[in-house]
Scaffold this active site. Structure first.
Site, mmCIF file in Angstrom:
data_model
loop_
_atom_site.group_PDB
_atom_site.id
_atom_site.type_symbol
_atom_site.label_atom_id
_atom_site.label_comp_id
_atom_site.label_asym_id
_atom_site.label_seq_id
_atom_site.Cartn_x
_atom_site.Cartn_y
_atom_site.Cartn_z
ATOM 1 N N THR A 1 0.854 -1.191 0.000
ATOM 2 C CA THR A 1 0.000 0.000 0.000
ATOM 3 C C THR A 1 0.884 1.234 0.000
ATOM 4 O O THR A 1 1.762 1.369 0.852
ATOM 5 C CB THR A 1 -0.913 0.056 1.247
ATOM 6 N N ASN B 1 1.533 4.717 1.007
ATOM 7 C CA ASN B 1 1.005 5.592 2.053
ATOM 8 C C ASN B 1 1.278 7.049 1.678
ATOM 9 O O ASN B 1 2.366 7.374 1.208
ATOM 10 C CB ASN B 1 1.678 5.290 3.395
ATOM 11 N N GLU C 1 -3.706 4.674 2.969
ATOM 12 C CA GLU C 1 -2.923 3.617 2.313
ATOM 13 C C GLU C 1 -3.611 3.146 1.060
ATOM 14 O O GLU C 1 -4.735 2.655 1.122
ATOM 15 C CB GLU C 1 -2.815 2.414 3.233
HETATM 16 C C1 LIG Z 1 -8.405 -2.052 0.770
HETATM 17 C C2 LIG Z 1 -7.837 -2.097 2.153
HETATM 18 C C3 LIG Z 1 -8.665 -2.380 3.225
HETATM 19 C C4 LIG Z 1 -8.161 -2.447 4.521
HETATM 20 N N1 LIG Z 1 -9.005 -2.720 5.563
HETATM 21 C C5 LIG Z 1 -8.503 -2.815 6.808
HETATM 22 C C6 LIG Z 1 -9.372 -3.119 7.923
HETATM 23 O O1 LIG Z 1 -10.577 -3.275 7.782
HETATM 24 N N2 LIG Z 1 -8.803 -3.231 9.161
HETATM 25 C C7 LIG Z 1 -7.453 -3.051 9.376
HETATM 26 O O2 LIG Z 1 -7.012 -3.172 10.501
HETATM 27 N N3 LIG Z 1 -6.623 -2.727 8.345
HETATM 28 C C8 LIG Z 1 -7.119 -2.604 7.076
HETATM 29 N N4 LIG Z 1 -6.292 -2.295 6.038
HETATM 30 C C9 LIG Z 1 -4.935 -1.849 6.340
HETATM 31 C C10 LIG Z 1 -3.901 -2.919 6.393
HETATM 32 O O3 LIG Z 1 -3.888 -3.471 7.682
HETATM 33 C C11 LIG Z 1 -2.634 -2.132 6.077
HETATM 34 O O4 LIG Z 1 -2.604 -1.927 4.697
HETATM 35 C C12 LIG Z 1 -1.395 -2.752 6.592
HETATM 36 O O5 LIG Z 1 -1.364 -2.591 7.982
HETATM 37 C C13 LIG Z 1 -0.151 -2.144 5.980
HETATM 38 O O6 LIG Z 1 0.282 -0.992 6.619
HETATM 39 P P1 LIG Z 1 1.618 -0.225 6.220
HETATM 40 O O7 LIG Z 1 1.420 0.496 4.923
HETATM 41 O O8 LIG Z 1 1.857 0.757 7.332
HETATM 42 O O9 LIG Z 1 2.714 -1.232 6.096
HETATM 43 C C14 LIG Z 1 -6.768 -2.223 4.742
HETATM 44 C C15 LIG Z 1 -5.944 -1.940 3.649
HETATM 45 C C16 LIG Z 1 -6.449 -1.877 2.364
HETATM 46 C C17 LIG Z 1 -5.536 -1.582 1.217
HETATM 47 N N1 LIG Z 2 0.393 -2.160 -6.303
HETATM 48 C C1 LIG Z 2 0.990 -1.332 -5.440
HETATM 49 N N2 LIG Z 2 0.254 -0.432 -4.759
HETATM 50 C C2 LIG Z 2 0.858 0.393 -3.880
HETATM 51 N N3 LIG Z 2 2.175 0.427 -3.632
HETATM 52 C C3 LIG Z 2 2.967 -0.443 -4.288
HETATM 53 C C4 LIG Z 2 2.401 -1.352 -5.224
HETATM 54 N N4 LIG Z 2 3.407 -2.100 -5.734
HETATM 55 C C5 LIG Z 2 4.540 -1.681 -5.150
HETATM 56 N N5 LIG Z 2 4.311 -0.669 -4.291
HETATM 57 C C6 LIG Z 2 5.376 -0.036 -3.492
HETATM 58 O O1 LIG Z 2 5.325 -0.618 -2.208
HETATM 59 C C7 LIG Z 2 5.287 0.380 -1.196
HETATM 60 C C8 LIG Z 2 4.381 -0.017 -0.056
HETATM 61 O O2 LIG Z 2 4.695 -1.234 0.550
HETATM 62 P P1 LIG Z 2 4.300 -1.459 2.069
HETATM 63 O O3 LIG Z 2 4.745 -2.845 2.388
HETATM 64 O O4 LIG Z 2 2.875 -1.079 2.297
HETATM 65 O O5 LIG Z 2 5.269 -0.478 2.804
HETATM 66 P P2 LIG Z 2 4.998 0.800 3.723
HETATM 67 O O6 LIG Z 2 4.651 0.266 5.057
HETATM 68 O O7 LIG Z 2 6.287 1.558 3.702
HETATM 69 O O8 LIG Z 2 3.861 1.567 3.103
HETATM 70 C C9 LIG Z 2 4.741 1.615 -1.881
HETATM 71 O O9 LIG Z 2 5.179 2.807 -1.244
HETATM 72 C C10 LIG Z 2 5.272 1.481 -3.291
HETATM 73 O O10 LIG Z 2 6.562 2.054 -3.388
HETATM 74 MG MG LIG Z 3 1.858 0.838 2.949
#
Ligand SMILES: Cc1cc2nc3c(=O)[nH]c(=O)nc-3n(C[C@H](O)[C@H](O)[C@H](O)COP(=O)(O)O)c2cc1C
Ligand SMILES: Nc1ncnc2c1ncn2[C@@H]1O[C@H](COP(=O)(O)OP(=O)(O)O)[C@@H](O)[C@H]1O
Ligand SMILES: [Mg+2]
Length: 212
Positions: free
Chosen positions: A44, A46, A110
């Site tokens: 995701t 961010n 995210e």
């Molecule tokens: C479409 C989508 C739906 C999500 N729904 C939830 C949810 O309902 N509950 C939750 O705790 N996290 C939810 N998440 C968040 C994930 O837990 C989160 O993407 C993950 O913790 C990664 O965090 P990071 O970018 O800090 O690594 C969702 C993420 C996405 C992309």
């Molecule tokens: N399909 C995708 N959607 C979003 N981010 C992606 C995707 N593919 C690769 N990335 C890369 O992965 C990173 C996110 O990975 P993630 O594990 O969520 O790390 P973080 O916790 O740092 O957000 C993004 O910032 C981007 O550089």
């Molecule tokens: Mg992320």
């Protein structure tokens, strides 16, 4: 905890986004907690959420779908898409909130970027390999939120969270495949002036606008 009931296949009216959507958000892609890829296998992108409560009080915590563009000028070299002057519009699903499963204390935005709607959906099957692009940290991202899918939930397991996000991807895809939404990605000649303006905004980065 997530209610134990079947999910709707689409979200939002067929006729197109309903107020307050579309909502515009922009920001540089920042580091999150690193869980998206590592724990979930769902990367995701961010973007900062600092001003969200003041700028967009209408964006309550939850899951949304929309369209994203990445600034082609500062996309890192070697990311597959050659450094070029035109931005691509891609479907996206996103979460705004505190990730109750992880009990974050700060709000995050995210965005999971999905493949083009013209390609087969990787998330149509159980236990999929989610879409992954080469990293693009630091790149400016424009996002147009077109609809709301559901609130955020806590889950009994990581697998249950992943399965619900897989369904979110499918709901987002089916929602965006409708004509009144798809025209935010591809001009079908039937878009209103406002839709054309929103599409143009998506590919405009610091005064550089692309021809779409
Ligand atoms: C479409 C989508 C739906 C999500 N729904 C939830 C949810 O309902 N509950 C939750 O705790 N996290 C939810 N998440 C968040 C994930 O837990 C989160 O993407 C993950 O913790 C990664 O965090 P990071 O970018 O800090 O690594 C969702 C993420 C996405 C992309
Ligand atoms: N399909 C995708 N959607 C979003 N981010 C992606 C995707 N593919 C690769 N990335 C890369 O992965 C990173 C996110 O990975 P993630 O594990 O969520 O790390 P973080 O916790 O740092 O957000 C993004 O910032 C981007 O550089
Ligand atoms: Mg992320």
């Amino acid at each position: 905890m997530r209610p134990d009931k079947p999910r709707d296949p689409v979200a939002g009216p067929d006729a197109g986004p309903e107020s307050p959507y579309p909502v515009r958000l922009s920001g540089p892609v920042i580091k999150g907690f690193g869980r998206g890829s590592k724990d979930l296998g769902i990367p995701t992108a961010n973007i900062p959420a600092d001003d969200l409560s003041e700028q967009h009080p209408e964006l309550t915590s939850g899951v949304y779908y929309g369209v994203v563009a990445l600034d082609p000028q500062n996309l890192a070299q070697g990311n597959g898409a050659e450094k070029s002057s035109s931005a691509t519009l891609l479907p996206a699903v996103l979460s705004i909130g505190y990730n109750p499963f992880y009990k974050n204390t700060v709000r995050s935005v995210e965005i999971h970027i999905m493949p083009p709607l013209t390609q087969p959906s990787p998330t149509a099957v159980a236990h999929p390999k989610f879409n992954r692009l080469p990293d693009f940290y630091g790149t400016k991202l424009n996002l147009l939120i077109l609809g709301y899918i559901r609130p955020e939930f806590d889950y009994v397991s990581l697998d249950a969270l992943i399965e619900d996000i897989r369904i979110d991807c499918e709901v987002a895809r089916q929602s965006l495949l409708r004509d009144a939404y798809q025209r935010y990605i591809v001009d079908d000649g039937k878009a209103s002036a406002q839709v054309n303006e929103d599409r143009k905004w998506l590919v405009t980065f610091e005064g550089v606008s692309e021809n779409i």
